[in-house]
Design an enzyme around this catalytic site. Structure first.
Site, PDB file in Angstrom:
ATOM      1  N   HIS A 274     -30.460  22.290 -84.310  1.00 30.46           N
ATOM      2  CA  HIS A 274     -31.416  22.688 -85.275  1.00 30.46           C
ATOM      3  C   HIS A 274     -30.327  23.565 -86.242  1.00 30.46           C
ATOM      4  CE1 HIS A 274     -35.140  24.146 -87.299  1.00 30.46           C
ATOM      5  NE2 HIS A 274     -34.376  24.982 -87.741  1.00 30.46           N
ATOM      6  N   GLU A 275     -29.613  24.517 -85.999  1.00 30.94           N
ATOM      7  CA  GLU A 275     -28.868  25.421 -86.824  1.00 30.94           C
ATOM      8  C   GLU A 275     -27.724  24.619 -87.228  1.00 30.94           C
ATOM      9  OE1 GLU A 275     -30.365  28.018 -87.808  1.00 30.94           O
ATOM     10  OE2 GLU A 275     -31.850  28.241 -85.917  1.00 30.94           O
ATOM     11  N   HIS A 278     -29.067  22.914 -90.377  1.00 29.64           N
ATOM     12  CA  HIS A 278     -29.067  23.598 -91.403  1.00 29.64           C
ATOM     13  C   HIS A 278     -27.556  23.939 -91.950  1.00 29.64           C
ATOM     14  CE1 HIS A 278     -33.090  25.182 -91.642  1.00 29.64           C
ATOM     15  NE2 HIS A 278     -33.102  25.494 -90.409  1.00 29.64           N
ATOM     16  N   GLU A 304     -35.161  22.948 -94.031  1.00 27.72           N
ATOM     17  CA  GLU A 304     -35.864  22.476 -92.673  1.00 27.72           C
ATOM     18  C   GLU A 304     -36.049  20.992 -92.426  1.00 27.72           C
ATOM     19  OE1 GLU A 304     -36.187  25.397 -91.579  1.00 27.72           O
ATOM     20  OE2 GLU A 304     -37.098  24.683 -89.744  1.00 27.72           O
TER      21      GLU A 304
HETATM   22 ZN    ZN Z   1     -35.020  25.998 -89.427  1.00 27.61          ZN
END
Ligand code: ZN
Length: 510
Positions: A274-275, A278, A304
């Site tokens: 997830h990170e 980003h 997101e």
């Molecule tokens: Zn996030």
């Protein structure tokens, strides 16, 4: 003579534009310094450093505020706008973005800004205590004050707009609560039947599979491996450990954090993906725009979409695990090697309505957000009161997710967003899911062998597509325009619903 004056004027505008960009680049540099000391605060600062750090943080926050609200910025903007037509499209976008930021900050009276900052600190503090004691009545008076101040702030920025819309503009520019309501109504209609089908299916995953012990050293190795697999550049980034994971920085210094649990490797596994999603956005912003307003991300929702694309669409797919399982078994020295692919894919995609947003799965997550959005929208519009808040919250959880909330700590006081005055933020999370799936539909048209690439662990063409379409567009467009440019149409929930239907009917054998 006339022409000559015109020429002089144009020269002035260019000069003014340059001066304004210089101010903005100073603002960005200060912002980066603030991010870095915040990162240190969360990672390596010795506990006794708190007092020194809070002084540093408050000074840097004041400098940042001064920089963007400097009257010089206002004067330059005014002069440039008198001759705006002499500028190109990119320059105009920069001016528009600086003006938007300037207005968001400068229109708020300094006393109100101070009061708000103070009230945020008080209500966060009170919230922590109230949450611990499961006592909403303790939190409510401070929350009331914060809510009133936030409404006041919205009213100063733009008295002609709904307060919710004004506040959301900081996170999801150019979106309105009417648009979000329409999108979320449709999303809700699509999600509920999928959740019902999955939870009613006799075919349920064995959640104990994830609870096996996996030493942290092994998990650290996995983090490094998977982040590089998705093309996160560790020469321009690093992975550290914090209580709550996050991503910070931009361009050549983009750091991510995770949290390891010895008895659930999947937590950090998906946090890192997830990170890293980003981080890819930040590392791949268009270099020529660095330090300019356009050299920034488009919105929190678009951000997101990138993290969820890597985490869910790639990382929770069958093809991903077809590729990664052997490597995973190698690093974890066979601790999970008896688990077959079907069981593993099922358990990392378990659909289970729950009370807590941050641990929610890909399908139920949207409903957690919709509940918060509906409540916040009505709260800011004065349609419901803080008195009614717990009751409304619990009723919606029962209604949408079939979950019974036992106390307000796991209910209305669950998230840090409201106590810290982050109003208008929640929609970004669920919009990200919708943007991501819509991008996927377009990507598959351009890259028909998408699944095969994932199966071979060859993610480069996929990341390159994202970089070209999303990362490099940086902040040239607000989200509604960006989505239209990338996919040829406005945000459309059907792609996310279709993606979920296809994926989960396979996993659950529906
Ligand atoms: Zn996030």
């Amino acid at each position: 003579m006339k022409e000559f004056t015109g020429l002089v004027f144009k020269m002035d505008t260019k000069e003014n534009y340059k001066a304004l960009l210089k101010e903005f680049s100073d603002y960005i540099i200060l912002d980066q310094i603030e991010s870095l000391i915040n990162w240190d605060f969360e990672t390596y600062m010795p506990p006794e450093g708190v007092m020194q750090r809070s002084k540093q943080l408050s000074m840097i926050a004041a400098l940042i505020h001064e920089k963007i609200t400097n009257p010089k910025v206002g004067e330059l903007l005014k002069k440039i706008k008198e001759d705006l037509e002499s500028l190109g499209e990119i320059e105009k976008r920069n001016i528009f973005l600086i003006e938007r930021k300037y207005n968001q900050k400068v229109k708020i009276p300094i006393e109100l800004a101070g009061e708000l900052a103070k009230q945020k600190a008080i209500s966060t503090q009170t919230w922590k205590k109230a949450k611990k004691e499961k006592n909403y009545a303790l939190f409510k008076p401070e929350f009331d004050k914060l809510l009133e101040l936030s409404k006041k702030k919205a009213n100063y920025i733009d008295p002609n707009k709904e307060p919710f819309d004004v506040l959301m503009d900081e996170f999801e520019p150019n979106m309105t609560s009417i648009m979000v309501t329409r999108i979320f109504d449709e999303l809700k209609k699509g999600l509920i039947p999928i959740i019902k089908k999955c939870t009613n299916s006799p075919n349920q995953p064995d959640s104990s599979l994830l609870k096996r012990n996996c030493p942290i050293d092994m998990q650290r190795k996995i983090s490094e491996d998977i982040s590089q697999l998705v093309n996160y550049d560790l020469e321009r980034g690093r992975i550290d450990e914090t209580e709550h994971p996050f991503t910070t920085g931009y361009y050549d210094d983009v750091r991510i954090t995770t949290h390891y649990f010895e008895n659930d490797f999947s937590d950090s596994f998906y946090t890192v993906l997830h990170e890293a999603g980003h981080a890819l956005y930040e590392q791949n912003l268009s270099r020529e725009y660095m330090y300019q307003p356009i050299g920034w991300f488009s919105s929190y929702g678009i951000h997101e979409s990138q993290s969820r694309f890597i985490e869910n669409i790639i990382g929770r797919s069958r093809e991903f695990w077809e590729f990664y399982k052997p490597k995973f078994d190698e690093i974890t020295q066979g601790k999970f090697s008896d688990i077959d692919l079907d069981s593993l894919i099922h358990v990392v995609n378990e659909v289970k309505p729950s009370k807590i947003r941050i641990t929610a799965d890909e399908v139920t997550y949207g409903l957690h957000i919709i509940i918060r959005f509906e409540i916040e929208r009505d709260l800011l519009a004065g349609k419901i009161t803080t008195e009614e808040l717990p009751e409304v919250w619990n009723a919606k959880y029962k209604d949408y997710l079939g979950v019974v909330i036992e106390d307000d700590a796991e209910g209305v006081m669950q998230d840090t967003h409201w106590p810290s005055g982050l109003f208008g933020y929640f929609p970004s999370y669920a919009l990200g899911n919708c943007y991501g799936a819509q991008m996927l539909a377009k990507m598959v048209e351009d890259i028909p062998n998408f699944k095969e690439l994932v199966r071979n662990g060859d993610l480069k063409p996929i990341i390159n597509w994202m970089t070209e379409k999303v990362h490099k567009a940086s902040n040239l467009y607000d989200p509604p325009d960006l989505i239209k440019r990338i996919t040829g149409e406005e945000i459309n929930v059907k792609y996310f619903i279709q993606y979920l239907e296809e994926k989960y009917s396979k996993i659950y054998g529906l």
